[in-house]
Enzyme design. Sequence first.
Site, PDB file in Angstrom:
ATOM      1  N   HIS A 239       0.725  -1.300  -0.106  1.00  0.00           N
ATOM      2  CA  HIS A 239       0.187   0.106  -0.117  1.00  0.00           C
ATOM      3  C   HIS A 239       0.742   1.279  -0.041  1.00  0.00           C
ATOM      4  N   TYR A 243       2.076   5.691  -2.229  1.00  0.00           N
ATOM      5  CA  TYR A 243       2.334   6.960  -1.975  1.00  0.00           C
ATOM      6  C   TYR A 243       3.719   7.491  -2.239  1.00  0.00           C
ATOM      7  N   HIS A 390      -9.022   1.541 -11.442  1.00  0.00           N
ATOM      8  CA  HIS A 390      -8.982   2.437 -10.318  1.00  0.00           C
ATOM      9  C   HIS A 390      -7.166   2.949 -10.530  1.00  0.00           C
ATOM     10  N   PHE A 391      -6.520   2.145 -10.880  1.00  0.00           N
ATOM     11  CA  PHE A 391      -5.141   2.426 -10.595  1.00  0.00           C
ATOM     12  C   PHE A 391      -4.651   2.948 -11.878  1.00  0.00           C
ATOM     13  N   HIS A 392      -5.178   3.038 -13.094  1.00  0.00           N
ATOM     14  CA  HIS A 392      -4.794   3.582 -14.074  1.00  0.00           C
ATOM     15  C   HIS A 392      -4.868   5.255 -14.005  1.00  0.00           C
ATOM     16  N   ARG A 453     -10.459  -9.171 -12.984  1.00  0.00           N
ATOM     17  CA  ARG A 453      -8.887  -8.598 -13.446  1.00  0.00           C
ATOM     18  C   ARG A 453      -8.214  -9.861 -13.764  1.00  0.00           C
ATOM     19  N   ARG A 454      -7.051  -9.625 -14.300  1.00  0.00           N
ATOM     20  CA  ARG A 454      -5.847 -10.636 -14.706  1.00  0.00           C
ATOM     21  C   ARG A 454      -6.489 -11.823 -15.206  1.00  0.00           C
TER      22      ARG A 454
HETATM   23 FE1  HAS Z   1      -5.511   2.414  -4.390  1.00  0.00          FE
HETATM   24  C1  HAS Z   1      -5.721  -0.749  -4.926  1.00  0.00           C
HETATM   25  C2  HAS Z   1      -7.539   2.246  -1.840  1.00  0.00           C
HETATM   26  C3  HAS Z   1      -5.022   5.920  -3.702  1.00  0.00           C
HETATM   27  C4  HAS Z   1      -2.668   2.630  -6.544  1.00  0.00           C
HETATM   28  N1  HAS Z   1      -4.393   1.198  -5.581  1.00  0.00           N
HETATM   29  C5  HAS Z   1      -4.726  -0.058  -5.636  1.00  0.00           C
HETATM   30  C6  HAS Z   1      -3.822  -0.923  -6.611  1.00  0.00           C
HETATM   31  C7  HAS Z   1      -2.887   0.139  -7.097  1.00  0.00           C
HETATM   32  C8  HAS Z   1      -3.362   1.389  -6.545  1.00  0.00           C
HETATM   33  C9  HAS Z   1      -1.949  -0.203  -7.923  1.00  0.00           C
HETATM   34  O1  HAS Z   1      -8.735   0.328   0.041  1.00  0.00           O
HETATM   35  C10 HAS Z   1      -3.951  -2.347  -7.202  1.00  0.00           C
HETATM   36  C11 HAS Z   1      -3.039  -3.288  -6.326  1.00  0.00           C
HETATM   37  C12 HAS Z   1      -3.421  -4.841  -6.768  1.00  0.00           C
HETATM   38  O2  HAS Z   1      -2.641  -5.043  -7.772  1.00  0.00           O
HETATM   39  O3  HAS Z   1      -3.919  -5.547  -6.372  1.00  0.00           O
HETATM   40  N2  HAS Z   1      -5.898   3.977  -2.822  1.00  0.00           N
HETATM   41  C13 HAS Z   1      -6.949   3.605  -2.089  1.00  0.00           C
HETATM   42  C14 HAS Z   1      -7.140   4.703  -1.227  1.00  0.00           C
HETATM   43  C15 HAS Z   1      -6.387   5.717  -1.682  1.00  0.00           C
HETATM   44  C16 HAS Z   1      -5.643   5.112  -2.830  1.00  0.00           C
HETATM   45  C17 HAS Z   1      -8.163   4.877  -0.078  1.00  0.00           C
HETATM   46  N3  HAS Z   1      -4.120   4.051  -5.057  1.00  0.00           N
HETATM   47  C18 HAS Z   1      -3.895   5.172  -4.671  1.00  0.00           C
HETATM   48  C19 HAS Z   1      -2.887   5.939  -5.164  1.00  0.00           C
HETATM   49  C20 HAS Z   1      -2.333   4.846  -5.946  1.00  0.00           C
HETATM   50  C21 HAS Z   1      -2.959   3.840  -5.895  1.00  0.00           C
HETATM   51  C22 HAS Z   1      -2.475   7.277  -5.009  1.00  0.00           C
HETATM   52  C23 HAS Z   1      -1.110   5.105  -7.010  1.00  0.00           C
HETATM   53  C24 HAS Z   1      -0.414   6.224  -7.220  1.00  0.00           C
HETATM   54  N4  HAS Z   1      -6.573   0.957  -3.478  1.00  0.00           N
HETATM   55  C25 HAS Z   1      -7.266   1.108  -2.440  1.00  0.00           C
HETATM   56  C26 HAS Z   1      -7.747  -0.176  -2.063  1.00  0.00           C
HETATM   57  C27 HAS Z   1      -7.019  -0.973  -2.803  1.00  0.00           C
HETATM   58  C28 HAS Z   1      -6.486  -0.370  -3.824  1.00  0.00           C
HETATM   59  C29 HAS Z   1      -8.499  -0.459  -0.941  1.00  0.00           C
HETATM   60  C30 HAS Z   1      -7.418  -2.618  -2.826  1.00  0.00           C
HETATM   61  C31 HAS Z   1      -8.441  -2.969  -3.897  1.00  0.00           C
HETATM   62  C32 HAS Z   1      -8.666  -4.394  -3.892  1.00  0.00           C
HETATM   63  O4  HAS Z   1      -9.951  -4.718  -3.757  1.00  0.00           O
HETATM   64  O5  HAS Z   1      -8.033  -5.094  -4.356  1.00  0.00           O
HETATM   65  C33 HAS Z   1      -6.330   7.171  -1.446  1.00  0.00           C
HETATM   66  O6  HAS Z   1      -4.905   7.493  -0.945  1.00  0.00           O
HETATM   67  C34 HAS Z   1      -6.976   8.223  -2.223  1.00  0.00           C
HETATM   68  C35 HAS Z   1      -7.191   9.489  -1.787  1.00  0.00           C
HETATM   69  C36 HAS Z   1      -7.220  10.654  -2.934  1.00  0.00           C
HETATM   70  C37 HAS Z   1      -8.211  11.628  -2.813  1.00  0.00           C
HETATM   71  C38 HAS Z   1      -8.212  12.560  -3.998  1.00  0.00           C
HETATM   72  C39 HAS Z   1      -7.442  13.806  -3.848  1.00  0.00           C
HETATM   73  C40 HAS Z   1      -7.585  14.696  -5.032  1.00  0.00           C
HETATM   74  C41 HAS Z   1      -6.484  15.521  -5.435  1.00  0.00           C
HETATM   75  C42 HAS Z   1      -6.535  16.301  -6.888  1.00  0.00           C
HETATM   76  C43 HAS Z   1      -7.492  17.362  -6.816  1.00  0.00           C
HETATM   77  C44 HAS Z   1      -7.270  18.134  -8.316  1.00  0.00           C
HETATM   78  C45 HAS Z   1      -7.460  19.275  -8.199  1.00  0.00           C
HETATM   79  C46 HAS Z   1      -7.408  19.766  -9.656  1.00  0.00           C
HETATM   80  C47 HAS Z   1      -7.560  20.274  -7.244  1.00  0.00           C
HETATM   81  C48 HAS Z   1      -9.081  11.899  -1.742  1.00  0.00           C
HETATM   82  C49 HAS Z   1      -5.207  15.510  -4.760  1.00  0.00           C
HETATM   83  C50 HAS Z   1      -8.521  20.831  -9.993  1.00  0.00           C
HETATM   84  C51 HAS Z   1      -8.299  21.458 -11.313  1.00  0.00           C
HETATM   85  C52 HAS Z   1      -9.160  21.974 -12.129  1.00  0.00           C
HETATM   86  C53 HAS Z   1      -9.086  22.433 -13.542  1.00  0.00           C
HETATM   87  C54 HAS Z   1     -10.728  22.004 -11.770  1.00  0.00           C
HETATM   88  C1  HEM Z   2      -2.708  -4.063 -15.851  1.00  0.00           C
HETATM   89  C2  HEM Z   2      -3.740  -1.210 -19.832  1.00  0.00           C
HETATM   90  C3  HEM Z   2      -0.240   1.835 -18.896  1.00  0.00           C
HETATM   91  C4  HEM Z   2       0.297  -0.335 -14.580  1.00  0.00           C
HETATM   92  C5  HEM Z   2      -3.379  -3.419 -16.741  1.00  0.00           C
HETATM   93  C6  HEM Z   2      -4.427  -4.007 -17.206  1.00  0.00           C
HETATM   94  C7  HEM Z   2      -4.826  -3.213 -18.510  1.00  0.00           C
HETATM   95  C8  HEM Z   2      -3.783  -2.186 -18.796  1.00  0.00           C
HETATM   96  C9  HEM Z   2      -6.093  -3.453 -19.441  1.00  0.00           C
HETATM   97  C10 HEM Z   2      -5.409  -5.070 -16.964  1.00  0.00           C
HETATM   98  C11 HEM Z   2      -5.040  -6.381 -17.186  1.00  0.00           C
HETATM   99  C12 HEM Z   2      -5.728  -7.534 -16.133  1.00  0.00           C
HETATM  100  O1  HEM Z   2      -6.113  -7.228 -15.195  1.00  0.00           O
HETATM  101  O2  HEM Z   2      -5.511  -8.562 -16.819  1.00  0.00           O
HETATM  102  C13 HEM Z   2      -2.607  -0.334 -19.910  1.00  0.00           C
HETATM  103  C14 HEM Z   2      -2.846   0.596 -21.160  1.00  0.00           C
HETATM  104  C15 HEM Z   2      -1.663   1.608 -20.816  1.00  0.00           C
HETATM  105  C16 HEM Z   2      -1.383   1.035 -19.375  1.00  0.00           C
HETATM  106  C17 HEM Z   2      -3.507   0.565 -22.447  1.00  0.00           C
HETATM  107  C18 HEM Z   2      -1.087   2.664 -21.418  1.00  0.00           C
HETATM  108  C19 HEM Z   2      -0.841   2.391 -22.634  1.00  0.00           C
HETATM  109  C20 HEM Z   2       0.142   1.582 -17.306  1.00  0.00           C
HETATM  110  C21 HEM Z   2       0.931   2.587 -16.581  1.00  0.00           C
HETATM  111  C22 HEM Z   2       1.007   2.025 -15.523  1.00  0.00           C
HETATM  112  C23 HEM Z   2       0.233   0.771 -15.679  1.00  0.00           C
HETATM  113  C24 HEM Z   2       1.556   3.908 -17.127  1.00  0.00           C
HETATM  114  C25 HEM Z   2       1.890   2.234 -14.219  1.00  0.00           C
HETATM  115  C26 HEM Z   2       2.827   3.389 -14.184  1.00  0.00           C
HETATM  116  C27 HEM Z   2      -0.370  -1.531 -14.430  1.00  0.00           C
HETATM  117  C28 HEM Z   2      -0.518  -2.477 -13.578  1.00  0.00           C
HETATM  118  C29 HEM Z   2      -1.296  -3.550 -13.867  1.00  0.00           C
HETATM  119  C30 HEM Z   2      -1.672  -2.989 -15.359  1.00  0.00           C
HETATM  120  C31 HEM Z   2       0.476  -2.308 -12.071  1.00  0.00           C
HETATM  121  C32 HEM Z   2      -1.559  -4.692 -12.994  1.00  0.00           C
HETATM  122  C33 HEM Z   2      -1.021  -5.916 -13.420  1.00  0.00           C
HETATM  123  C34 HEM Z   2      -1.456  -7.065 -12.690  1.00  0.00           C
HETATM  124  O3  HEM Z   2      -2.427  -7.273 -12.394  1.00  0.00           O
HETATM  125  O4  HEM Z   2      -0.439  -8.041 -12.406  1.00  0.00           O
HETATM  126  N1  HEM Z   2      -2.868  -2.371 -17.541  1.00  0.00           N
HETATM  127  N2  HEM Z   2      -1.878   0.147 -19.113  1.00  0.00           N
HETATM  128  N3  HEM Z   2      -0.394   0.587 -16.800  1.00  0.00           N
HETATM  129  N4  HEM Z   2      -1.336  -1.882 -15.327  1.00  0.00           N
HETATM  130 FE1  HEM Z   2      -1.591  -1.007 -17.210  1.00  0.00          FE
HETATM  131 CU    CU Z   3      -3.716   0.349  -0.925  1.00  0.00          CU
END
Ligand code: HAS
Ligand code: HEM
Ligand code: CU
Length: 574
Positions: A239, A243, A390-392, A453-454
């Site tokens: 997790h 960050y 979510h994570f893309h 997924r996967r």
């Molecule tokens: Fe996540 C699964 C919960 C944030 C990445 N997350 C994943 C996985 C990845 C990932 C890679 O609780 C998959 C892992 C796997 O392969 O199994 N995630 C959260 C929560 C947050 C969160 C509570 N995740 C991230 C971030 C990631 C990331 C950051 C990567 C960089 N996530 C989960 C949970 C799972 C999970 C469960 C497990 C799911 C499962 O069942 O397997 C929080 O940190 C999010 C807080 C964020 C906010 C948004 C703040 C917004 C901001 C932008 C403001 C924009 C402005 C622009 C002001 C509250 C700061 C305005 C502009 C204008 C022009 C109007």
């Molecule tokens: C998995 C598409 C770029 C990180 C996947 C999956 C798709 C996908 C469809 C789901 C596959 C599955 O669950 O079977 C793409 C496309 C991209 C892109 C079209 C842009 C051309 C990225 C980037 C990142 C990323 C930039 C991170 C920097 C991941 C990860 C997984 C994933 C961590 C999970 C692998 C796993 O389940 O083991 N991608 N992706 N992808 N992608 Fe991407």
């Molecule tokens: Cu997490």
Amino acid sequence: MSLTTPAGGTTLDTATLASLKKVTQYYVVVAFLALFIGVMIGPLQALNYGGVDLYTTIAKIPVLNAILSTYYQGLTLHGVLNALVFTQFFISGWMLYLPLRELGGKPNMKFAWFTFWMMTAGLLMAAVPLLFNRATVLYTLYPPMQGDALFYIGAAIMVAASLLVFGQVVAVWLGWKRANPGRVTPIVSYMSVATWIMWFVASLGLVVEVVALVIPWSLGWRSGIDPLLSRTLFWWTGHPIVYFWLLPAYISWYAFLPRQMGGRMVSEPLTRLAFAMFVIFSVPVGLHHQYADPNINNTWKTIHMFLTFLVAVPSLLTAFSVGAALEDSARMRGGSGLFGWIRRLNWGNASATAQVLAMISFIPGGAGGIVNASLAFAPVVHNTAWIPGHFHITVGTATTLSFMGIAFWLVPHLTGKRLVAPKLALTSVWLWFWGMILMAVGMHWQGLAGVPRRALVSATTQPQVYDAMNIALPKFLTAASGIVLLAAGLAFFYVLFRTLLSPRTEDGEATPIPYSDAISTAGTELSRASGLVRGTESLLALGLLSLILTLLVYLPVIGPMISNYQMVPGQRIW
Ligand code: HAS
Ligand code: HEM
Ligand code: CU
């Protein structure tokens, strides 16, 4: 000649600065080479979720069929290269350069180069089994799936190298503090050191998993491994690693984007508060990835859920803070109205635009995270296509698109080469944004319909199940996203590689680091600073607090697993 630093610290001499820029450039280039390969595989997966199976076709193409011999080999390469290699290399370069540049002094450049080569050696070691389809264990390494030992050893060396970067940055910071007693750590260094300290506490789970369990088992020294204990240690790191990917982008959103927009950062004390909270609360939340795992007490799952909601708070502070900075800059450029100011943002600049689009994508990305974290919703979305959705828009856009945008000024700054084709750069970031939004909609939607997924869901051996789901539209959106993202990737890498290959035309300092002024500063003297600034200065104490909290919520979970260790033999299921 020497250069002054904004921190007023000792300056870097010219040779040190040149060497620091070079090593940073090496980190950044390796990072983007990894991303290039990873991104070229992505569309195949998007097409799979669009119902198009290209893997059967690829099986007939020599060379390609060796590295993409199965869906899972491709998916492993994609996950490892994008989420682990690209991020770690970029971040190590970025968060080495920024604090060393800002704090000055006499950093040991031999050590910095050693760390880079060590990380690269780890990467090459891990790459061999991956490319030979001997470590198709996906980026989460879940045992009892068992890859070649070389893969795990290479990965361990990479992580160890990142901890050496952590060590060097903290040592330089402590040296600066000794040389400047009573001074407030300048904001960019504060954010960088906080992120590194968080990563140190975060990495301990993975280090123990890989060194104590996985490597001895993959070398054949032990006959089995406990899958549940391995997963739990993995998510201790897994997790907070998100960050570690996000905060380096936040550094830019807070400290550099306002200047790129022609405005100011809102508040240094508030920024410090957000990062201090990330140090304390990022790690003790990993069980939100294991709600579905048996043999973990529900009370602990619930405690991790509440802590997860707490760690969303500093991101909400960030949304307020960086949003206000954007609005302030747009109003200074003559913007008006409740939302009308948005039109006055610096939309002509590819670097700034990339980061605003990254921020916008993070709004639904963060909201989806809160859904995932809720024990009541998790069973609906866990292990479905919703999760890659979510994570893309978090790591795949909030992080990646920010790093792409940063590269548009950082590469000219480091190399003295002017950005080639800035209009194409701008097009590439818009394409990336829309491609990822399409994919997010398609994948979240399919996930709600129950598509896992996967999975090679497009395989002709299993179409009936998914045909019955009435998901033609989200399938189409996902397939289309693959095409849009391929175009985005090609445009971006054309700009980046052409820039890198062009001749040096100017001093890199002609593209300065875009430090922003703050509306509310933290001050420079601790004795005259606010309680908030003084209370957040001791990052080592905050790191210790994080470790204590993490042990408190993990030891009662891990203890019973150790005393009831299960020996499960390794499997190769590919
Ligand atoms: Fe996540 C699964 C919960 C944030 C990445 N997350 C994943 C996985 C990845 C990932 C890679 O609780 C998959 C892992 C796997 O392969 O199994 N995630 C959260 C929560 C947050 C969160 C509570 N995740 C991230 C971030 C990631 C990331 C950051 C990567 C960089 N996530 C989960 C949970 C799972 C999970 C469960 C497990 C799911 C499962 O069942 O397997 C929080 O940190 C999010 C807080 C964020 C906010 C948004 C703040 C917004 C901001 C932008 C403001 C924009 C402005 C622009 C002001 C509250 C700061 C305005 C502009 C204008 C022009 C109007
Ligand atoms: C998995 C598409 C770029 C990180 C996947 C999956 C798709 C996908 C469809 C789901 C596959 C599955 O669950 O079977 C793409 C496309 C991209 C892109 C079209 C842009 C051309 C990225 C980037 C990142 C990323 C930039 C991170 C920097 C991941 C990860 C997984 C994933 C961590 C999970 C692998 C796993 O389940 O083991 N991608 N992706 N992808 N992608 Fe991407
Ligand atoms: Cu997490």
